[in-house]
Scaffold this active site. Structure first.
Site, PDB file in Angstrom:
ATOM      1  N   LYS A  12       3.425  -6.729  -0.339  1.00 54.07           N
ATOM      2  CA  LYS A  12       3.132  -6.740   1.096  1.00 54.07           C
ATOM      3  C   LYS A  12       1.617  -6.615   1.216  1.00 54.07           C
ATOM      4  O   LYS A  12       1.045  -5.561   0.934  1.00 54.07           O
ATOM      5  CB  LYS A  12       3.801  -5.575   1.826  1.00 54.07           C
ATOM      6  CG  LYS A  12       5.337  -5.503   1.657  1.00 54.07           C
ATOM      7  CD  LYS A  12       5.732  -4.668   0.481  1.00 54.07           C
ATOM      8  CE  LYS A  12       7.199  -4.304   0.460  1.00 54.07           C
ATOM      9  NZ  LYS A  12       8.126  -5.388   0.350  1.00 54.07           N
ATOM     10  N   HIS A  32      12.177   4.452   2.565  1.00 49.48           N
ATOM     11  CA  HIS A  32      11.649   3.215   1.985  1.00 49.48           C
ATOM     12  C   HIS A  32      10.219   3.387   1.473  1.00 49.48           C
ATOM     13  O   HIS A  32       9.645   2.461   0.895  1.00 49.48           O
ATOM     14  CB  HIS A  32      11.698   2.081   3.021  1.00 49.48           C
ATOM     15  CG  HIS A  32      11.519   0.720   2.438  1.00 49.48           C
ATOM     16  ND1 HIS A  32      10.357  -0.005   2.569  1.00 49.48           N
ATOM     17  CD2 HIS A  32      12.347  -0.050   1.693  1.00 49.48           C
ATOM     18  CE1 HIS A  32      10.485  -1.168   1.950  1.00 49.48           C
ATOM     19  NE2 HIS A  32      11.675  -1.219   1.403  1.00 49.48           N
ATOM     20  N   LYS A  43       7.119   4.467  -0.935  1.00 48.73           N
ATOM     21  CA  LYS A  43       6.984   4.425  -2.391  1.00 48.73           C
ATOM     22  C   LYS A  43       5.723   5.195  -2.778  1.00 48.73           C
ATOM     23  O   LYS A  43       4.614   4.831  -2.371  1.00 48.73           O
ATOM     24  CB  LYS A  43       6.850   2.985  -2.892  1.00 48.73           C
ATOM     25  CG  LYS A  43       7.991   2.044  -2.492  1.00 48.73           C
ATOM     26  CD  LYS A  43       7.524   1.100  -1.443  1.00 48.73           C
ATOM     27  CE  LYS A  43       8.425  -0.077  -1.152  1.00 48.73           C
ATOM     28  NZ  LYS A  43       9.828   0.073  -1.225  1.00 48.73           N
ATOM     29  N   ASP A 100       0.006  15.751 -10.042  1.00 58.12           N
ATOM     30  CA  ASP A 100      -1.124  16.681  -9.931  1.00 58.12           C
ATOM     31  C   ASP A 100      -2.082  16.205  -8.840  1.00 58.12           C
ATOM     32  O   ASP A 100      -1.688  16.074  -7.698  1.00 58.12           O
ATOM     33  CB  ASP A 100      -1.814  16.852 -11.287  1.00 58.12           C
ATOM     34  CG  ASP A 100      -0.917  17.527 -12.312  1.00 58.12           C
ATOM     35  OD1 ASP A 100       0.065  18.175 -11.909  1.00 58.12           O
ATOM     36  OD2 ASP A 100      -1.187  17.409 -13.521  1.00 58.12           O
TER      37      ASP A 100
END
Length: 299
Positions: free
Chosen positions: A65, A230, A232, A237
């Site tokens: 995207k 949805h 991601k 750390d």
């Protein structure tokens, strides 16, 4: 609203290009949609258009995207151009997603990815290592693949305090699975957020099977109770990996994908986002499903 802006810009003489995946939009868009956009002054191409005779090349989908504006600003992440992504239309409960923006030479990297896809070729984009803690990553199968898998697994193996993950589908390859188990065994805080309301039942069966195996090894998995997760992200750390990649074998090895590793800065934003979603989530144990596991390499 975005289409109206694109039409207006095309009328003003701005070069507007749109490219979408043929298999991903097979049942969503008319085969005449490119011609409809062209009539509006918007140049359009279909990535791997579906032909009357199916071919295995259509298994390598363009899942990226990317929006690039004047070469100086780029957006990427999980958000597609559809109403459910902004909760204007409800599908699978509340839809949670994320994206990021970069500028300057970092944006030029994503512009190169878009133009390479437009021309139907791969491109050796500069990695821009060390620029403000930003390292871009992309996979273009079959020649270039497994890059994100290597980066993510290495970051998890090196984690000392936390590994927090957003993913809509939980089906990592063997080295990321091993890294997650190793981190949990070392006492690292390993938490993964997945949807409570699935969009694909078969993929969710695989997620539940993987959840059961990870939970048994000390990983904590939570379901986002308002609906569909949805977003991601992999937060390790003080750094994070963001982009279009799901934590499944299809994204890691079969699809055209893109993303970037960041240090500091945006990592704090991603961590706060994770904590906010975690407060709305509930722990799940998963459920072993051996048949689903057989299909996981194609998930």
């Amino acid at each position: 609203s975005i289409l109206e802006i694109l039409k207006e810009k095309a009328r003003e003489g701005v070069e507007v290009r749109v490219m979408y995946d043929g298999m991903g939009c097979l049942t969503l868009l008319s085969h005449r949609y490119p011609a409809e956009l062209e009539a509006m002054g918007i140049r359009c191409k279909v990535f791997s258009p579906v032909r009357p005779v199916l071919s295995t090349y259509q298994n390598n989908r363009d899942h990226r995207k990317i929006v690039v504006i004047d070469g100086h600003t780029a957006f990427t992440g999980g958000v597609n151009l559809a109403d459910e992504y902004i909760n204007r239309k409800e599908r699978f409960g509340h839809w949670k997603d994320s994206a990021f923006a970069v500028t300057g030479s970092a944006a030029a990297h994503f512009e190169g990815l878009f133009l390479a896809g437009w021309r139907g070729c791969d491109v050796a984009c500069p990695q821009l290592s060390g620029e403000r803690g930003f390292v871009p990553v992309h996979d273009s199968p079959p020649a270039l693949r497994g890059r994100a898998s290597a980066l993510i697994s290495r970051a998890i193996f090196n984690a000392k305090a936390r590994v927090w993950i957003f993913t809509p589908y939980l089906c990592p390859d063997e080295r990321i699975f091993a890294a997650l188990c190793d981190a949990a065994a070392r006492g690292v805080d390993v938490k993964i957020l997945v949807p409570a309301v699935p969009d694909k039942k078969s993929a969710y069966a695989i997620t539940l099977d993987c959840t059961a195996r990870l939970v048994r090894r000390g990983v904590k998995v939570y379901a986002y109770t308002p609906g569909f997760m949805h977003a991601k992200a992999v937060i390790c750390d003080g750094g994070c990996f963001l982009g279009s990649y799901n934590l499944d074998c299809r994204s890691l090895w079969l699809n055209y994908e893109c993303g970037a590793r960041f240090k500091g800065g945006i990592t704090d934003d991603a961590a706060r986002d994770f904590e906010g979603c975690l407060a709305l989530s509930a722990p799940i144990e998963g459920r072993k499903r051996r048949l689903a596991r057989l299909l996981s390499p194609l998930a």
